[in-house]
Design an enzyme around this catalytic site. Structure first.
Site, PDB file in Angstrom:
ATOM      1  N   GLU A  19      43.833  63.826  53.613  1.00 57.99           N
ATOM      2  CA  GLU A  19      45.114  62.860  53.687  1.00 57.99           C
ATOM      3  C   GLU A  19      45.787  63.180  54.880  1.00 57.99           C
ATOM      4  OE1 GLU A  19      45.904  66.976  51.347  1.00 57.99           O
ATOM      5  OE2 GLU A  19      44.422  65.456  51.723  1.00 57.99           O
TER       6      GLU A  19
ATOM      7  N   HIS B 150      41.254  68.591  53.891  1.00 56.58           N
ATOM      8  CA  HIS B 150      42.465  67.932  53.518  1.00 56.58           C
ATOM      9  C   HIS B 150      42.396  66.312  54.416  1.00 56.58           C
ATOM     10  CE1 HIS B 150      44.924  70.657  51.039  1.00 56.58           C
ATOM     11  NE2 HIS B 150      44.103  71.469  51.692  1.00 56.58           N
TER      12      HIS B 150
ATOM     13  N   CYS C  16      40.369  69.948  48.355  1.00 61.66           N
ATOM     14  CA  CYS C  16      40.380  71.406  48.593  1.00 61.66           C
ATOM     15  C   CYS C  16      40.112  72.014  47.093  1.00 61.66           C
ATOM     16  CB  CYS C  16      41.779  71.650  49.006  1.00 61.66           C
ATOM     17  SG  CYS C  16      41.958  73.204  49.793  1.00 61.66           S
TER      18      CYS C  16
END
Length: 368
Positions: free
Chosen positions: A340, A338, A213
């Site tokens: 994750e 993102h 990001c």
């Protein structure tokens, strides 16, 4: 069709080597005052407790002995389901709810736990940010790195590097001791120049780098300044008057005045280019990833980036740059989304897996 499971703490007094069950008895008494009788009691404890103490809890709480479940401290959270299954918690819950019981196959989890307990090699990742004092600020990043470490059969040691407070010399000293560098998401201009320096260090020293990001936007700024030769390149988030806004507000954000819930959010489709690090990781031409941002790679600068052999390997359906790669590096990838958020112990995110794999290669090639 209702089941009450009461999770309680059994304090351990180290000075007397004693487990205290009285707080659990009192907490159940308070629940009864509210009209709730626990069916199962899950006892959190840092130390194992005896059968006698278990019987005492069952007797004074009016719960079956077999329904008093030990929840002891373990080396990894992923061991807890195995501990519960060993005590028959799943079977008891099904019985109480009149649900047919089928023993779950936890062999996959057992294999993962076995790997975790027997890992010997360690790789060090530098997490460069300004919220590093609070571990939970980057909780999802920590977990995704952990998942990728298991997949690569290495322990991931995370070194927090403060991009705001460290001097340039201190930052370089810290970066020189890691095998991979990750710049996560964030907002605001504090600590930005330190993050840019981290990207530059990774690029010039062939250290694997992962930008997420804001980290991708920082990577874009550094490459614009030092590879493409665009002096003064910046993001309009940090400098509204920059002569070269390589990162700027999304078009649909420019008239937004109410900030709550108005960012580009949620899962978005991304189209990948073949023969890129991103495609190699995903093994697919189309992916969906979660987003949370207002700023983007300015499409006006796509030509000059491509002229300088920077790979733009992923685009949204409406043409936004989603992934940027620096092919001269061992592994250097920035993503606007993102990843994750989609990583798990069962399915580690492929970008994190490849980032750790590259960091292992860097570690093995580096002199002691």
């Amino acid at each position: 069709n209702c089941l009450f499971v009461h999770v309680t703490l059994l304090p351990y007094l180290k000075s007397s080597d004693e487990i205290k069950t009285k707080p659990t008895q009192h907490s159940v008494a308070k629940l009864r005052e509210l009209g709730i009788q626990p069916d199962i009691i899950v006892c959190r404890s840092e130390k194992d407790f005896s059968k006698q103490e278990l019987k005492k809890i069952a007797l004074f709480t009016n719960v079956e002995e077999r329904a008093v479940i030990k929840s002891l401290d373990v080396s990894t959270i992923y061991e807890i389901p195995l501990l519960y299954k060993e005590q028959g918690l799943d079977k008891i819950m099904c019985e109480y709810l009149n649900i047919p019981y089928k023993a779950p196959d936890l062999s996959f989890l057992e294999k993962k736990v076995n790997i975790i307990k027997n890992i010997e090699e360690e790789v060090t990742i530098g997490l460069v940010g300004k919220y590093i004092e609070l571990r939970d600020s980057y909780k999802s990043i920590h977990e995704a790195l952990f998942h990728a470490g298991i997949e690569n059969k290495v322990k991931v040691k995370i070194v927090n590097i403060n991009s705001e407070t460290l001097s340039e010399d201190e930052l370089i000293e810290a970066l020189s001791k890691v095998d991979g560098i990750l710049v996560p998401g964030g907002f605001g201009k504090r600590g930005v120049e330190g993050k840019i320096l981290a990207v530059k260090y990774a690029r010039e020293n062939n250290v694997p780098f992962f930008g997420i990001c804001l980290g991708m936007q920082i990577m874009t700024i550094e490459i614009a300044r030092n590879v493409c030769g665009i002096a003064g390149a910046n993001s309009t988030e940090f400098d509204s008057k920059t002569p070269h806004p390589v990162i700027s507000l999304l078009d649909n954000q420019k008239k937004v005045t109410m900030k709550g819930g108005t960012m580009r959010l949620g899962a978005q489709k991304i189209i990948l280019k073949q023969n890129t690090l991103a495609y190699e990781a995903y093994k697919s031409l189309e992916i969906f990833e979660r987003h949370r941002h207002r700023y983007e790679f300015n499409p006006e600068y796509i030509p000059i980036f491509e002229e300088n052999n920077i790979v733009l390997s992923g685009f949204s359906e409406n043409g936004l740059v989603e992934i940027i790669e620096y092919p001269q590096n061992l592994w250097m990838v920035g993503v606007q989304f993102h990843p994750e958020f989609q990583s798990s112990i069962f399915q580690p995110h492929p970008l994190f897996v490849d980032f750790i794999k590259a960091s292992i290669l860097f570690l093995r090639k580096s002199p002691d």
